[in-house]
Design an enzyme around this catalytic site. Sequence first.
Site, mmCIF file in Angstrom:
data_model
loop_
_atom_site.group_PDB
_atom_site.id
_atom_site.type_symbol
_atom_site.label_atom_id
_atom_site.label_comp_id
_atom_site.label_asym_id
_atom_site.label_seq_id
_atom_site.Cartn_x
_atom_site.Cartn_y
_atom_site.Cartn_z
ATOM 1 N N LEU A 259 19.652 62.613 83.437
ATOM 2 C CA LEU A 259 20.561 63.435 84.347
ATOM 3 C C LEU A 259 21.664 63.490 84.116
ATOM 4 C CD1 LEU A 259 17.966 63.008 87.028
ATOM 5 C CD2 LEU A 259 18.760 65.375 86.585
ATOM 6 N N ASP A 260 22.831 63.595 84.266
ATOM 7 C CA ASP A 260 24.245 63.176 84.412
ATOM 8 C C ASP A 260 24.030 62.532 84.949
ATOM 9 O OD1 ASP A 260 24.956 65.577 82.288
ATOM 10 O OD2 ASP A 260 26.015 66.760 84.630
ATOM 11 N N ARG A 261 25.826 61.862 84.295
ATOM 12 C CA ARG A 261 25.156 59.728 85.221
ATOM 13 C C ARG A 261 26.351 60.169 86.629
ATOM 14 N NH1 ARG A 261 30.570 56.167 83.527
ATOM 15 N NH2 ARG A 261 30.430 54.590 85.380
ATOM 16 N N THR B 282 24.531 62.901 88.707
ATOM 17 C CA THR B 282 24.014 63.082 89.454
ATOM 18 C C THR B 282 22.375 61.952 90.043
ATOM 19 O OG1 THR B 282 24.037 65.110 88.291
ATOM 20 C CG2 THR B 282 21.690 64.789 89.289
ATOM 21 N N HIS C 242 25.169 70.118 81.765
ATOM 22 C CA HIS C 242 26.409 70.508 82.993
ATOM 23 C C HIS C 242 25.914 72.167 83.594
ATOM 24 C CE1 HIS C 242 29.670 67.906 80.823
ATOM 25 N NE2 HIS C 242 28.881 67.080 81.882
#
Length: 326
Positions: free
Chosen positions: A140-142, A144, A239
């Site tokens: 997961l993105d930082r 998120t 993304h």
Amino acid sequence: MNTGKSQVQVREIGPEEAGQRIDNYLLRILKGVPKSRIYRLLRKGEVRVNKGRIRADYRLAAGDRVRIPPVSTAAEKPGPGPAPGRLLTDRILYEDDRLLVVDKPAGMAVHGGSGLSFGVIEALRGSRPEAKFLELVHRLDRETSGCLILAKRRSALRALHEQLRENRMDKRYFALLRGRLAAGRQRVEAPLRRNQLRGGERMVQVAEDGKPARTDFTLVEAWPGASLVEAVLHTGRTHQIRVHAAHLGHPLAGDDKYGDPDFNRVLKARGLNRLFLHAHFIAFDHPATGERVQVSAPLDADLRGVLERLHSDPIEQSPDGNRGTA
């Protein structure tokens, strides 16, 4: 921080550790040792398997005995300490002997690197020194938050990776978008390509020569100038939700890379200090039993607070039909 040297170690490889390369095994075991140092140990023959020299690409087998020489274990950066590990332990949503699902907090990367001394994986390994195997299944993105799966056995990791490749894992996100999205499902099928801009910043854009990507957006709740949606990923590009939402004309709230600065400012006044993107649900076939496992993560209190403020103080719709005003 410990700046001493470790003692000689002789480790026997178990079934769940078999199949991995020796260099990757050492990177996991010798936490804090620079990668260059590990490859130097291998080149000089200081690491032995069954008393013999091996190459960096040697794949371990069950029963192998690995001799690891004394080596400085001082990390170049401070370790995570106990606090992040305790935080994540309190946020575990599901766990058995093969895997666990954690509700990753926003602002914590899934792994260290790029100037970060630690992430989710390092913090959990640090809080579970007895764990012989613990690896990320996906990322997961930082910024998120939400459901993140980690495997506790190599066999589970392989099985879950297969489900990801075959699109048999159901991943759903809550996102707050600019403007009022039409009711029903909005499908975005737009190929994505990663670029590197000045300063090394990673950006993703819709491009004909990009990799195929598909996201479904379904309206959950709407206000004149904002929409809460559920986003379902059918591919796993970097993304993806953020870029597809912007491509749809409804960028994510709090997105300082692909979003609308005016919309972000309006939401910040209502308490939003992060990206409004939360992995609220994940479903997969259990790697041992085959039964369908469903795990959900409720919205964090800060995101619930933003929605409550939108109810009492909704964003007004501006003349262009999308951008809100304070």
